[in-house]
Design an enzyme around this catalytic site. Sequence first.
Site, PDB file in Angstrom:
ATOM      1  N   TYR A   6       1.521  10.913  -3.222  1.00 50.39           N
ATOM      2  CA  TYR A   6       1.641  11.379  -4.609  1.00 50.39           C
ATOM      3  C   TYR A   6       1.521  12.901  -4.708  1.00 50.39           C
ATOM      4  CZ  TYR A   6       0.896   6.395  -5.202  1.00 50.39           C
ATOM      5  OH  TYR A   6       0.988   5.031  -5.093  1.00 50.39           O
TER       6      TYR A   6
ATOM      7  N   PRO B 269       0.817  -1.207   0.000  1.00 53.35           N
ATOM      8  CA  PRO B 269       0.000   0.000   0.000  1.00 53.35           C
ATOM      9  C   PRO B 269       0.855   1.264   0.000  1.00 53.35           C
ATOM     10  CG  PRO B 269       0.167  -0.857   2.210  1.00 53.35           C
ATOM     11  CD  PRO B 269       0.897  -1.831   1.328  1.00 53.35           C
ATOM     12  N   GLY B 270       0.405   2.262  -0.711  1.00 60.85           N
ATOM     13  CA  GLY B 270       1.047   3.572  -0.646  1.00 60.85           C
ATOM     14  C   GLY B 270       0.072   4.570  -0.050  1.00 60.85           C
ATOM     15  N   ARG B 271      -0.896   4.924  -0.902  1.00 60.19           N
ATOM     16  CA  ARG B 271      -1.867   5.967  -0.558  1.00 60.19           C
ATOM     17  C   ARG B 271      -2.564   5.732   0.790  1.00 60.19           C
ATOM     18  NH1 ARG B 271      -4.273   8.271  -4.933  1.00 60.19           N
ATOM     19  NH2 ARG B 271      -3.797   6.317  -5.980  1.00 60.19           N
TER      20      ARG B 271
ATOM     21  N   CYS C 273       2.283  28.791 -15.850  1.00 60.64           N
ATOM     22  CA  CYS C 273       1.748  29.318 -17.108  1.00 60.64           C
ATOM     23  C   CYS C 273       1.156  28.206 -17.969  1.00 60.64           C
ATOM     24  CB  CYS C 273       2.846  30.049 -17.854  1.00 60.64           C
ATOM     25  SG  CYS C 273       3.498  31.373 -16.846  1.00 60.64           S
ATOM     26  N   GLU C 274       0.097  27.617 -17.485  1.00 62.40           N
ATOM     27  CA  GLU C 274      -0.630  26.566 -18.208  1.00 62.40           C
ATOM     28  C   GLU C 274      -2.088  26.683 -17.815  1.00 62.40           C
ATOM     29  OE1 GLU C 274       0.492  23.428 -19.757  1.00 62.40           O
ATOM     30  OE2 GLU C 274       2.652  23.628 -19.437  1.00 62.40           O
TER      31      GLU C 274
END
Length: 402
Positions: A362, A264-266, A333-334
Site C-alpha cells: 500500500y 493476504p496482501g500486506r 502543499c497540505e
Amino acid sequence: MNTSLLHEIAERVGTPCYVYDADRIRANYHALASAFPGAGKPVIHFAVKANGNLSVLRLLRELGAGFDVVSGGEMHRALRAGARPESIVFAGVGKTDAELVDALAHGIGWINVESAQELRVLSDLAVAHGRVQRVALRLNPGVDPHTHDYMSTGKSGTKFGVEPATALDLIARRRAFPGVAIEGVHFHIGSMVFEPEPYLAALDVALDVITRARAMGAEVDSLDMGGGFGIPYTADQVAAPVAAMAAALLPRIRAAQIDLHLEPGRFLVADAGVLLTRVLYTKQSGGTDYVIVDAAMNDLIRPALYGATHQPAPLDPPTTTERRAVELVGPVCESGDFLAHSASLPPLTRGQLLTIANAGAYGMSMASNYNTRPRGAEVMVEGGAWRVIRPRETLDHLMAGE
Ligand code: LLP
C-alpha cells in the site's frame, strides 16, 4: 537491506524510490504457506492492491501464488504477470458489466459476488456468453476485527458482502441463476488483524452458511477467508501469529471438508519494502523542528490517511547520540502531508538519505500524481544486485492524453 546498495540506488535511480527485497517476499510467502500446511491447501491469492508491480507479481506467481484482484486493471496486471486465469479471484463491491464480461472472457477462476443484484447481472451475462461462472458469495459475517475504521470490512452495516440470510436465500434460489455455480463462500473481515478470534467468529458464520447450503443440496466446498494478517509498524506491535491462527482454524476447516483460500496482501510484501528519500531542507517553525524530504503524501499516503506509523531512519549510522523529535514532512502543499509526527531522529542535514520502513504494501499502489508530482521509481534487490522494475515517471507521463 544492504546500506551500500541503497546508496548506489539513490545515486543512480534518484529519490524518492521504493526498494523491495525479493528474498524477504519469498521468506514471507514460505512462512505463511507453512503455517497453513496441507496438500496444496490453502491456496494463497496475493491481494494485488497491496503491490501491483509486475515484477512483484511474477515473483509471487513463481512461488505458487494465485491473485486476488478488485478491478479489471488488477486482473490484467495478474494476467500480464503470467497468472493462470483459473488462479485469479475477482472480488469487489462494484464490478462494472464490462469488467464482468472481461472476466468471463478470460476464464477467471472465481468471481466473489457481493450483492444479489450482482449475482443476477453476472448470471445473465454468463448465459449470454455461453458460460457457467464459478462464484463465491462474499459474506458480511458481522464481526469486529478490532482495527482502524477504514480497514474494517466485516462489521455489520459496511458496504461489503451480503448478510448470511441473503446468501442462504440466493443459494436456495440457485436454479434461477443458471449462469453461475455457487461453489464457495468468502469473507474478508478487515486489515491489520492480530487476533485469531475475529477469524474464528467469521469462520463460525461461514461454516453455518456452508452447512445449511449443503443441507439444501448445494455443493459449496470452498471457503475464502480473505487477508488481513497484521504486521508490526511500531515497536510495540508483533506480526499476526499466523501459525497459532492456523492451528485454531484448520481443524474446523478440515472437519468440514472444505478447501481453504487466503488473500493476504500486506503480510507478504509490507516489510520487504522501504521508501528511500532524501532530506531537502531542515527548518524550525514556532518551536517545532521540521525535516522536509523529497517523498510526500502522494508517494506514501498511509500516515495521512490512517495515521499510520512508518519508522524513518537515517541510512548512515548517526555520529552522535543526540535525538530530536521532528516533524518529517514532504513538499506537498497540505498540512496533512507528513510521513511521521514527532519522529525521534538524530540531527539531519540537507542531502542525507532516509529509509521509511514497511513501505512494500500500500505504498506505491496508493501513490498518486497530486501536485503534478511524478511517481517515484521502484527497484528490486535480489542476490546482492538490484534492478529498476518501474522507472520514475517523466513529465510526459504526467501530461499524457491531455
Ligand atoms: N481481500 C480483500 C477482499 C481485501 O479487500 C483486502 C484489503 C485484502 C484481501 C488484503 O488485505 P491485507 O492482507 O493486505 O490486509 N490500504 C490499506 C488497507 C485497506 C485494504 C483493503 N482491502 C492500508 O494501506 O493499510
